[in-house]
Scaffold this motif. Sequence first.
Motif, PDB file in Angstrom:
ATOM      1  N   MET A   1      23.269 116.749  47.725  1.00 46.55           N
ATOM      2  CA  MET A   1      23.158 117.535  46.976  1.00 46.55           C
ATOM      3  C   MET A   1      22.316 118.378  46.157  1.00 46.55           C
ATOM      4  O   MET A   1      20.861 118.138  47.132  1.00 46.55           O
ATOM      5  CB  MET A   1      22.823 116.533  45.551  1.00 46.55           C
ATOM      6  CG  MET A   1      23.107 117.764  44.353  1.00 46.55           C
ATOM      7  SD  MET A   1      23.402 116.921  42.997  1.00 46.55           S
ATOM      8  CE  MET A   1      24.164 115.548  42.408  1.00 46.55           C
ATOM      9  N   ASP A   2      22.389 119.630  46.276  1.00 47.81           N
ATOM     10  CA  ASP A   2      21.086 121.236  47.001  1.00 47.81           C
ATOM     11  C   ASP A   2      20.606 120.898  45.484  1.00 47.81           C
ATOM     12  O   ASP A   2      21.358 120.848  44.524  1.00 47.81           O
ATOM     13  CB  ASP A   2      21.905 122.407  47.344  1.00 47.81           C
ATOM     14  CG  ASP A   2      22.985 122.948  46.185  1.00 47.81           C
ATOM     15  OD1 ASP A   2      23.179 122.491  45.303  1.00 47.81           O
ATOM     16  OD2 ASP A   2      22.572 124.181  47.414  1.00 47.81           O
ATOM     17  N   LEU A   3      19.702 122.172  45.988  1.00 51.49           N
ATOM     18  CA  LEU A   3      19.171 122.005  44.374  1.00 51.49           C
ATOM     19  C   LEU A   3      19.797 122.549  43.168  1.00 51.49           C
ATOM     20  O   LEU A   3      19.732 122.811  41.987  1.00 51.49           O
ATOM     21  CB  LEU A   3      17.841 122.905  44.282  1.00 51.49           C
ATOM     22  CG  LEU A   3      16.737 123.389  43.259  1.00 51.49           C
ATOM     23  CD1 LEU A   3      15.915 122.222  43.496  1.00 51.49           C
ATOM     24  CD2 LEU A   3      15.292 124.637  43.350  1.00 51.49           C
ATOM     25  N   SER A   4      20.426 123.778  43.370  1.00 47.53           N
ATOM     26  CA  SER A   4      21.609 124.440  42.366  1.00 47.53           C
ATOM     27  C   SER A   4      22.176 123.486  41.336  1.00 47.53           C
ATOM     28  O   SER A   4      22.502 123.636  40.339  1.00 47.53           O
ATOM     29  CB  SER A   4      22.004 125.397  42.932  1.00 47.53           C
ATOM     30  OG  SER A   4      23.392 125.059  43.658  1.00 47.53           O
ATOM     31  N   ASP A   5      22.827 122.802  42.493  1.00 46.54           N
ATOM     32  CA  ASP A   5      24.080 121.262  41.582  1.00 46.54           C
ATOM     33  C   ASP A   5      23.031 120.410  40.724  1.00 46.54           C
ATOM     34  O   ASP A   5      23.416 120.668  40.004  1.00 46.54           O
ATOM     35  CB  ASP A   5      24.044 120.447  43.119  1.00 46.54           C
ATOM     36  CG  ASP A   5      25.478 121.407  43.742  1.00 46.54           C
ATOM     37  OD1 ASP A   5      25.982 122.370  43.385  1.00 46.54           O
ATOM     38  OD2 ASP A   5      25.793 121.092  45.094  1.00 46.54           O
ATOM     39  N   GLU A   6      21.549 120.213  41.174  1.00 48.42           N
ATOM     40  CA  GLU A   6      20.368 119.485  40.564  1.00 48.42           C
ATOM     41  C   GLU A   6      20.740 119.899  38.943  1.00 48.42           C
ATOM     42  O   GLU A   6      20.781 119.253  37.803  1.00 48.42           O
ATOM     43  CB  GLU A   6      19.693 118.813  40.883  1.00 48.42           C
ATOM     44  CG  GLU A   6      19.775 118.172  42.047  1.00 48.42           C
ATOM     45  CD  GLU A   6      18.412 117.678  42.989  1.00 48.42           C
ATOM     46  OE1 GLU A   6      17.408 117.821  42.230  1.00 48.42           O
ATOM     47  OE2 GLU A   6      18.792 117.218  43.923  1.00 48.42           O
ATOM     48  N   ARG A   7      19.742 121.726  39.128  1.00 49.63           N
ATOM     49  CA  ARG A   7      20.194 121.786  37.672  1.00 49.63           C
ATOM     50  C   ARG A   7      21.149 122.113  37.176  1.00 49.63           C
ATOM     51  O   ARG A   7      21.034 122.517  36.129  1.00 49.63           O
ATOM     52  CB  ARG A   7      19.712 123.718  38.176  1.00 49.63           C
ATOM     53  CG  ARG A   7      18.888 124.329  37.478  1.00 49.63           C
ATOM     54  CD  ARG A   7      18.617 125.642  37.541  1.00 49.63           C
ATOM     55  NE  ARG A   7      17.820 126.571  36.497  1.00 49.63           N
ATOM     56  CZ  ARG A   7      18.157 127.340  36.540  1.00 49.63           C
ATOM     57  NH1 ARG A   7      18.196 128.549  37.586  1.00 49.63           N
ATOM     58  NH2 ARG A   7      16.828 128.433  35.794  1.00 49.63           N
TER      59      ARG A   7
END
Length: 111
Positions: A1-7
């Motif tokens: 999971m990349d940063l945009s998905d976490e956000r």
Amino acid sequence: MDLSDERIRGLEIKEQQEQRAREWARAEQSWKTRLQRSGNAALLPSSPPRPHPSGAGVTDEDMLSMALHLRDIAARLVIAAGTKKGRSPSPATVMRMLCEYDEQTATSAST
């Protein structure tokens, strides 16, 4: 999971929490209004209804109003015989009675 998905996930969680807070505020205001209109605090719950902890959106204000009305009706009924004579039936018992009545009338109407 990349940063945009976490956000995105974080924003979704925040939105759900805000939605629950709005539902709680709406239910609390409805309870206060009902208390003011009825003038009889004995017919209302001691505290405003809380939304389901899971946040499931399967109920609405109309359903809550009808459930409270059903509880008021159940409190006015009195069991005439048996072990619980003189006590009020639970709302579930009232619902069961109504369902049985509907089934009997549907059966007699179809014959």
